[in-house]
Design a protein around this motif. Sequence first.
Motif, PDB file in Angstrom:
ATOM      1  N   UNK A  12       0.810  -1.217   0.000  1.00 21.29           N
ATOM      2  CA  UNK A  12       0.000   0.000   0.000  1.00 21.29           C
ATOM      3  C   UNK A  12       0.840   1.263   0.000  1.00 21.29           C
ATOM      4  N   UNK A  13       2.043   1.210   0.567  1.00 23.42           N
ATOM      5  CA  UNK A  13       2.880   2.410   0.657  1.00 23.42           C
ATOM      6  C   UNK A  13       3.582   2.720  -0.656  1.00 23.42           C
ATOM      7  N   UNK A  14       4.233   1.727  -1.243  1.00 24.28           N
ATOM      8  CA  UNK A  14       5.062   1.969  -2.427  1.00 24.28           C
ATOM      9  C   UNK A  14       4.349   1.699  -3.747  1.00 24.28           C
ATOM     10  N   UNK A  15       3.254   0.916  -3.715  1.00 26.97           N
ATOM     11  CA  UNK A  15       2.581   0.547  -4.957  1.00 26.97           C
ATOM     12  C   UNK A  15       3.192  -0.659  -5.639  1.00 26.97           C
ATOM     13  N   UNK A  16       4.242  -1.232  -5.054  1.00 25.15           N
ATOM     14  CA  UNK A  16       4.876  -2.417  -5.645  1.00 25.15           C
ATOM     15  C   UNK A  16       3.884  -3.574  -5.599  1.00 25.15           C
ATOM     16  N   UNK A 163      18.043  12.292 -16.013  1.00 28.83           N
ATOM     17  CA  UNK A 163      17.430  10.956 -15.965  1.00 28.83           C
ATOM     18  C   UNK A 163      18.295   9.933 -15.226  1.00 28.83           C
ATOM     19  N   UNK A 164      19.547  10.296 -14.972  1.00 27.86           N
ATOM     20  CA  UNK A 164      20.459   9.382 -14.280  1.00 27.86           C
ATOM     21  C   UNK A 164      20.591   9.724 -12.800  1.00 27.86           C
ATOM     22  N   UNK A 165      19.665  10.559 -12.318  1.00 24.94           N
ATOM     23  CA  UNK A 165      19.613  10.902 -10.892  1.00 24.94           C
ATOM     24  C   UNK A 165      18.203  10.641 -10.384  1.00 24.94           C
ATOM     25  N   UNK A 166      18.102   9.957  -9.264  1.00 23.70           N
ATOM     26  CA  UNK A 166      16.814   9.738  -8.623  1.00 23.70           C
ATOM     27  C   UNK A 166      16.856  10.372  -7.234  1.00 23.70           C
ATOM     28  N   UNK A 167      15.976  11.346  -7.014  1.00 24.21           N
ATOM     29  CA  UNK A 167      15.859  11.988  -5.708  1.00 24.21           C
ATOM     30  C   UNK A 167      14.557  11.518  -5.074  1.00 24.21           C
ATOM     31  N   UNK A 168      14.661  10.846  -3.953  1.00 28.57           N
ATOM     32  CA  UNK A 168      13.476  10.410  -3.222  1.00 28.57           C
ATOM     33  C   UNK A 168      13.623  10.880  -1.778  1.00 28.57           C
ATOM     34  N   UNK A 169      12.539  10.824  -1.041  1.00 29.57           N
ATOM     35  CA  UNK A 169      12.623  11.285   0.333  1.00 29.57           C
ATOM     36  C   UNK A 169      11.561  10.672   1.215  1.00 29.57           C
ATOM     37  N   UNK A 170      11.697  10.933   2.477  1.00 28.20           N
ATOM     38  CA  UNK A 170      10.709  10.492   3.460  1.00 28.20           C
ATOM     39  C   UNK A 170      10.075  11.733   4.078  1.00 28.20           C
ATOM     40  N   UNK A 171       8.943  11.588   4.749  1.00 23.25           N
ATOM     41  CA  UNK A 171       8.235  12.769   5.269  1.00 23.25           C
ATOM     42  C   UNK A 171       8.724  13.261   6.617  1.00 23.25           C
ATOM     43  N   UNK A 235      11.040   1.707   2.007  1.00 20.91           N
ATOM     44  CA  UNK A 235      10.758   1.675   0.575  1.00 20.91           C
ATOM     45  C   UNK A 235      11.646   2.591  -0.230  1.00 20.91           C
ATOM     46  N   UNK A 236      11.964   3.758   0.337  1.00 18.53           N
ATOM     47  CA  UNK A 236      12.764   4.720  -0.424  1.00 18.53           C
ATOM     48  C   UNK A 236      14.212   4.250  -0.571  1.00 18.53           C
ATOM     49  N   UNK A 237      14.790   3.674   0.474  1.00 17.93           N
ATOM     50  CA  UNK A 237      16.174   3.200   0.364  1.00 17.93           C
ATOM     51  C   UNK A 237      16.255   2.025  -0.612  1.00 17.93           C
ATOM     52  N   UNK A 238      15.287   1.100  -0.542  1.00 16.59           N
ATOM     53  CA  UNK A 238      15.269  -0.018  -1.480  1.00 16.59           C
ATOM     54  C   UNK A 238      15.157   0.499  -2.917  1.00 16.59           C
ATOM     55  N   UNK A 239      14.354   1.538  -3.111  1.00 13.76           N
ATOM     56  CA  UNK A 239      14.187   2.143  -4.435  1.00 13.76           C
ATOM     57  C   UNK A 239      15.505   2.713  -4.948  1.00 13.76           C
ATOM     58  N   UNK A 240      16.249   3.375  -4.072  1.00 14.60           N
ATOM     59  CA  UNK A 240      17.538   3.943  -4.478  1.00 14.60           C
ATOM     60  C   UNK A 240      18.539   2.850  -4.840  1.00 14.60           C
ATOM     61  N   UNK A 241      18.592   1.793  -4.041  1.00 18.77           N
ATOM     62  CA  UNK A 241      19.526   0.699  -4.327  1.00 18.77           C
ATOM     63  C   UNK A 241      19.190   0.076  -5.674  1.00 18.77           C
TER      64      UNK A 241
END
Length: 248
Positions: A12-16, A163-171, A235-241
């Motif tokens: 439910x959090x990541x949509x995976x 396109x070769x950079x992914x910036x994600x974050x937590x709240x 979820x965000x760290x797994x996404x970055x890896x």
Amino acid sequence: MPAERDLVVEDADSGFCGAVVACDKEAVTLEDRFGKRRLFPLDPAAFLLDGKIVTLVRPAAATAETHRRSASGSIAVEGLRARVARQSRIYVEGVHDAALVERIWGHDLRVEGVVVEYLEGVDDLPEIVEEFAPEPGRRLGVLVDHLVPGSKESRIAARVTSPDVLVVGHPFIDIWQAVKPSSVGIPAWPDVPRGVPWKEGVIAALGWRMAPADAWRRILGSVSSFADLEPELLGRVEELIDFVTEAP
């Protein structure tokens, strides 16, 4: 809902979305239609089944897990020799963020040859990205604190368009909040009045008589596995890896 093998659910959090391929007492492993696998904690009401919220539980007939798991929940590689570091990197905001990522994902990062560095803030992120010079095969993943709509951090992140950079974050205001209060032994992270330094405000509200560095050691010492962290960070760290290890 028992997490029976081949049951298809969505986190439910990541949509995976994927089929159950393994489940133990703490986590379930899902595999999507592309063969990518992700591990998720068995948190209450954390999944969707046919659009309805469900809580997954370990099937009654599940056999004991025979593989040793790392702190992230992945199957540990025995006799690991760290892989030669990739050109790709993961950047986090501060030393506390880096320490927490190492505590949980250190094994996985050494398997993949990914180095984590800290920035001491993201005010100069666009210039840092330009200096890094990302390109296919040299990707950059960035984890940002308090990345919510309308925040200063969101405006800075929007200026990074490669396109070769992914910036994600937590709240969370600070990475401290990504540790579950129950793991720290507190009922909740206290609200800190605007204008009061957040870490100092938390320490005062909790009645801890210690400096922020000592408080952080206490918090980090309470973390031993992914189950001690909030899903919004996991979820965000797994996404970055996944992003920085994906083949160009």
